[in-house]
Structures are given as C-alpha cells and as structure tokens.
Design a protein around this motif. Sequence first.
Motif, PDB file in Angstrom:
ATOM      1  N   ASN A 101      -1.757 -41.090  -2.247  1.00 54.96           N
ATOM      2  CA  ASN A 101      -1.439 -40.192  -1.145  1.00 54.96           C
ATOM      3  C   ASN A 101      -2.187 -40.655   0.106  1.00 54.96           C
ATOM      4  OD1 ASN A 101      -1.387 -37.854   0.598  1.00 54.96           O
ATOM      5  ND2 ASN A 101      -0.735 -36.686  -1.184  1.00 54.96           N
ATOM      6  N   VAL A 102      -1.451 -40.737   1.227  1.00 56.45           N
ATOM      7  CA  VAL A 102      -2.092 -41.193   2.467  1.00 56.45           C
ATOM      8  C   VAL A 102      -3.097 -40.179   3.004  1.00 56.45           C
ATOM      9  CG1 VAL A 102      -0.186 -42.693   3.182  1.00 56.45           C
ATOM     10  CG2 VAL A 102      -0.217 -40.321   3.929  1.00 56.45           C
ATOM     11  N   ALA A 103      -2.968 -38.917   2.602  1.00 61.76           N
ATOM     12  CA  ALA A 103      -3.887 -37.886   3.076  1.00 61.76           C
ATOM     13  C   ALA A 103      -5.101 -37.743   2.160  1.00 61.76           C
ATOM     14  CB  ALA A 103      -3.165 -36.546   3.191  1.00 61.76           C
ATOM     15  N   GLU A 104      -5.141 -38.555   1.102  1.00 62.84           N
ATOM     16  CA  GLU A 104      -6.269 -38.502   0.169  1.00 62.84           C
ATOM     17  C   GLU A 104      -7.550 -38.889   0.909  1.00 62.84           C
ATOM     18  OE1 GLU A 104      -7.433 -37.928  -3.842  1.00 62.84           O
ATOM     19  OE2 GLU A 104      -5.358 -38.397  -3.409  1.00 62.84           O
ATOM     20  N   GLY A 105      -8.562 -38.070   0.792  1.00 61.96           N
ATOM     21  CA  GLY A 105      -9.852 -38.385   1.388  1.00 61.96           C
ATOM     22  C   GLY A 105      -9.999 -37.981   2.845  1.00 61.96           C
ATOM     23  N   LEU A 106      -8.941 -37.410   3.451  1.00 57.50           N
ATOM     24  CA  LEU A 106      -9.086 -36.946   4.837  1.00 57.50           C
ATOM     25  C   LEU A 106     -10.046 -35.758   4.862  1.00 57.50           C
ATOM     26  CD1 LEU A 106      -5.497 -36.981   6.390  1.00 57.50           C
ATOM     27  CD2 LEU A 106      -7.376 -38.551   6.804  1.00 57.50           C
ATOM     28  N   GLN A 107     -10.885 -35.708   5.901  1.00 52.33           N
ATOM     29  CA  GLN A 107     -11.866 -34.633   6.013  1.00 52.33           C
ATOM     30  C   GLN A 107     -11.725 -33.942   7.363  1.00 52.33           C
ATOM     31  OE1 GLN A 107     -15.644 -36.528   5.464  1.00 52.33           O
ATOM     32  NE2 GLN A 107     -15.403 -36.719   3.266  1.00 52.33           N
ATOM     33  N   ASP A 111      -4.161 -30.191   4.307  1.00 50.13           N
ATOM     34  CA  ASP A 111      -3.507 -29.740   3.069  1.00 50.13           C
ATOM     35  C   ASP A 111      -1.997 -29.898   3.160  1.00 50.13           C
ATOM     36  OD1 ASP A 111      -6.021 -29.110   2.096  1.00 50.13           O
ATOM     37  OD2 ASP A 111      -5.804 -26.935   2.423  1.00 50.13           O
ATOM     38  N   GLN A 112      -1.431 -29.595   4.320  1.00 49.42           N
ATOM     39  CA  GLN A 112       0.014 -29.729   4.512  1.00 49.42           C
ATOM     40  C   GLN A 112       0.435 -31.203   4.450  1.00 49.42           C
ATOM     41  OE1 GLN A 112       1.523 -28.053   8.144  1.00 49.42           O
ATOM     42  NE2 GLN A 112       3.639 -28.247   7.509  1.00 49.42           N
ATOM     43  N   MET A 113      -0.325 -32.068   5.095  1.00 52.22           N
ATOM     44  CA  MET A 113      -0.040 -33.507   5.050  1.00 52.22           C
ATOM     45  C   MET A 113      -0.089 -34.000   3.606  1.00 52.22           C
ATOM     46  SD  MET A 113      -2.163 -35.086   8.301  1.00 52.22           S
ATOM     47  CE  MET A 113      -2.101 -36.727   7.619  1.00 52.22           C
ATOM     48  N   TYR A 114      -1.096 -33.558   2.868  1.00 56.29           N
ATOM     49  CA  TYR A 114      -1.261 -33.979   1.474  1.00 56.29           C
ATOM     50  C   TYR A 114      -0.060 -33.521   0.633  1.00 56.29           C
ATOM     51  CZ  TYR A 114      -3.440 -34.831  -3.023  1.00 56.29           C
ATOM     52  OH  TYR A 114      -3.709 -35.304  -4.284  1.00 56.29           O
ATOM     53  N   ALA A 115       0.345 -32.274   0.795  1.00 54.12           N
ATOM     54  CA  ALA A 115       1.468 -31.733   0.026  1.00 54.12           C
ATOM     55  C   ALA A 115       2.770 -32.467   0.363  1.00 54.12           C
ATOM     56  CB  ALA A 115       1.614 -30.240   0.284  1.00 54.12           C
ATOM     57  N   GLN A 116       3.002 -32.744   1.638  1.00 53.35           N
ATOM     58  CA  GLN A 116       4.219 -33.458   2.036  1.00 53.35           C
ATOM     59  C   GLN A 116       4.238 -34.871   1.454  1.00 53.35           C
ATOM     60  OE1 GLN A 116       4.020 -33.100   6.311  1.00 53.35           O
ATOM     61  NE2 GLN A 116       5.320 -31.275   6.344  1.00 53.35           N
ATOM     62  N   ASP A 117       3.094 -35.546   1.493  1.00 55.23           N
ATOM     63  CA  ASP A 117       3.050 -36.906   0.963  1.00 55.23           C
ATOM     64  C   ASP A 117       3.223 -36.895  -0.557  1.00 55.23           C
ATOM     65  OD1 ASP A 117       2.901 -39.650   1.806  1.00 55.23           O
ATOM     66  OD2 ASP A 117       0.992 -39.774   0.719  1.00 55.23           O
ATOM     67  N   GLN A 118       2.672 -35.884  -1.232  1.00 57.89           N
ATOM     68  CA  GLN A 118       2.857 -35.784  -2.685  1.00 57.89           C
ATOM     69  C   GLN A 118       4.335 -35.635  -3.015  1.00 57.89           C
ATOM     70  OE1 GLN A 118      -0.132 -37.062  -4.057  1.00 57.89           O
ATOM     71  NE2 GLN A 118       0.793 -35.926  -5.713  1.00 57.89           N
ATOM     72  N   ALA A 119       5.057 -34.829  -2.240  1.00 58.29           N
ATOM     73  CA  ALA A 119       6.489 -34.648  -2.470  1.00 58.29           C
ATOM     74  C   ALA A 119       7.236 -35.965  -2.261  1.00 58.29           C
ATOM     75  CB  ALA A 119       7.037 -33.568  -1.540  1.00 58.29           C
ATOM     76  N   GLN A 120       6.860 -36.719  -1.229  1.00 63.20           N
ATOM     77  CA  GLN A 120       7.506 -38.016  -0.982  1.00 63.20           C
ATOM     78  C   GLN A 120       7.193 -39.002  -2.103  1.00 63.20           C
ATOM     79  OE1 GLN A 120       6.033 -39.038   2.936  1.00 63.20           O
ATOM     80  NE2 GLN A 120       7.883 -38.271   3.932  1.00 63.20           N
ATOM     81  N   ILE A 121       5.950 -39.003  -2.558  1.00 61.54           N
ATOM     82  CA  ILE A 121       5.552 -39.903  -3.646  1.00 61.54           C
ATOM     83  C   ILE A 121       6.352 -39.575  -4.898  1.00 61.54           C
ATOM     84  CG2 ILE A 121       3.668 -40.404  -5.258  1.00 61.54           C
ATOM     85  CD1 ILE A 121       1.759 -40.241  -2.821  1.00 61.54           C
ATOM     86  N   ARG A 122       6.440 -38.294  -5.236  1.00 64.11           N
ATOM     87  CA  ARG A 122       7.174 -37.884  -6.426  1.00 64.11           C
ATOM     88  C   ARG A 122       8.631 -38.324  -6.327  1.00 64.11           C
ATOM     89  NH1 ARG A 122       5.305 -33.027  -7.183  1.00 64.11           N
ATOM     90  NH2 ARG A 122       6.558 -32.095  -5.550  1.00 64.11           N
ATOM     91  N   GLY A 123       9.250 -38.120  -5.155  1.00 63.97           N
ATOM     92  CA  GLY A 123      10.639 -38.523  -4.965  1.00 63.97           C
ATOM     93  C   GLY A 123      10.824 -40.029  -5.110  1.00 63.97           C
ATOM     94  N   MET A 124       9.911 -40.803  -4.520  1.00 65.84           N
ATOM     95  CA  MET A 124      10.011 -42.269  -4.623  1.00 65.84           C
ATOM     96  C   MET A 124       9.834 -42.719  -6.069  1.00 65.84           C
ATOM     97  SD  MET A 124       8.189 -43.834  -1.156  1.00 65.84           S
ATOM     98  CE  MET A 124       6.594 -43.757  -1.862  1.00 65.84           C
ATOM     99  N   GLN A 125       8.853 -42.132  -6.772  1.00 66.25           N
ATOM    100  CA  GLN A 125       8.624 -42.516  -8.165  1.00 66.25           C
ATOM    101  C   GLN A 125       9.841 -42.198  -9.018  1.00 66.25           C
ATOM    102  OE1 GLN A 125       4.955 -40.362  -8.911  1.00 66.25           O
ATOM    103  NE2 GLN A 125       3.823 -42.266  -9.075  1.00 66.25           N
TER     104      GLN A 125
END
Length: 185
Positions: free
Chosen positions: A45-51, A113-127
Amino acid sequence: MAAGSTIAMGGIGLLGSGFQALKGAKDARDAKNALENYNRQELSNVAEGLQVSTLGSDLQREEQARLAASQVGALQGAGVRGLVGGLGRVEAGNQMVERQIGADLDMQQKQIDQMYAQDQAQIRGMQEQREVADISGLSSQYSAGNQMMWDGIGGIAQTGISGLGALGESKKGEIDPLTGKPKVK
C-alpha cells in the motif's frame, strides 16, 4: 506388399497418436502442478507508513505559549485583580488553540486512513484481476493438455482398429496390391 505398407502406416499413426497422448498428459500434469503451487502476489500500500505531520501543531503551541506568557506578564502588571480576572481568558485561549490543533491532527489522520483504504481496494482489485487471468490461463492449458491426451488415445484406438481391419482384408486377399485399398466387387 500392401499389408507391409498398411502395417507401416499404422505404426506411424500409432506412434504419432502415442506421442500426442503422452504430450497432452504431460501438459495437463504441468498445468495442474502450476495451479496447485500458484503463488499469490504481494502488493504494498502506498499509504503504508504515512504519519501525521506535527510540525504545524508544534509551531502553534510554541506561539500560543509565547502569547500566554506575554498576556500573563501584562496581567501581573495590572495587579492581583487583573491577574485573577484575566487568567481565565488566557486559559480559554490556550484550550481553544489545543482544540484546533487536535482537530487538524485528526483531519490529517482521516486523510491518511482514507488514502490507505482506497489503495487497499485498488490492490485487491488488481490482485483479483491478475489471479483470475493467471488461473484462467493455467486452466485452459490443463484442458488443452487433457483434450490432446484423449485425442491421442482415440487415435491409438482408431489406428489399431483400422490396422486390424486392413490386416483382415489383406489376409482374405481382397486388397488391391497396387492401391492398398479393398477391391470392389
């Protein structure tokens, strides 16, 4: 002579069909093994580790502390009555700044949190899309190999039946030696 050529043709057909059956079985087995050992992709996730940035809130706190110190200093100059009466307003100002800082930090966290959730949805779709394509290709390979194997087995059976029929006809002497085909009566 015709029986010899019939046997040779039958042998070639038998070898070709046997090879086809073996190749098909190997392709199907390889595809089945690839399906059983299919490795799922790991995407990050691209938002992983954002603070949340606290630089702005730290600056606001410092500025509010300076302002409060100067206000208290001014109130001390006004005497005890001015100090007691004005400290409540200074404290209210400090609390207001702290609430604003908290709201700002909360807003930043919600955006992360919103960025993380959106990227997770994109990752799941791509996978899912990639895995469906990979598994579909392997399934097609398995089906094609299985079909090739059964076509080869059918060819072996057909060659055997044809060879036996031709051999029987040649024993009766009813095959034209020039063409290798049964004589028409």
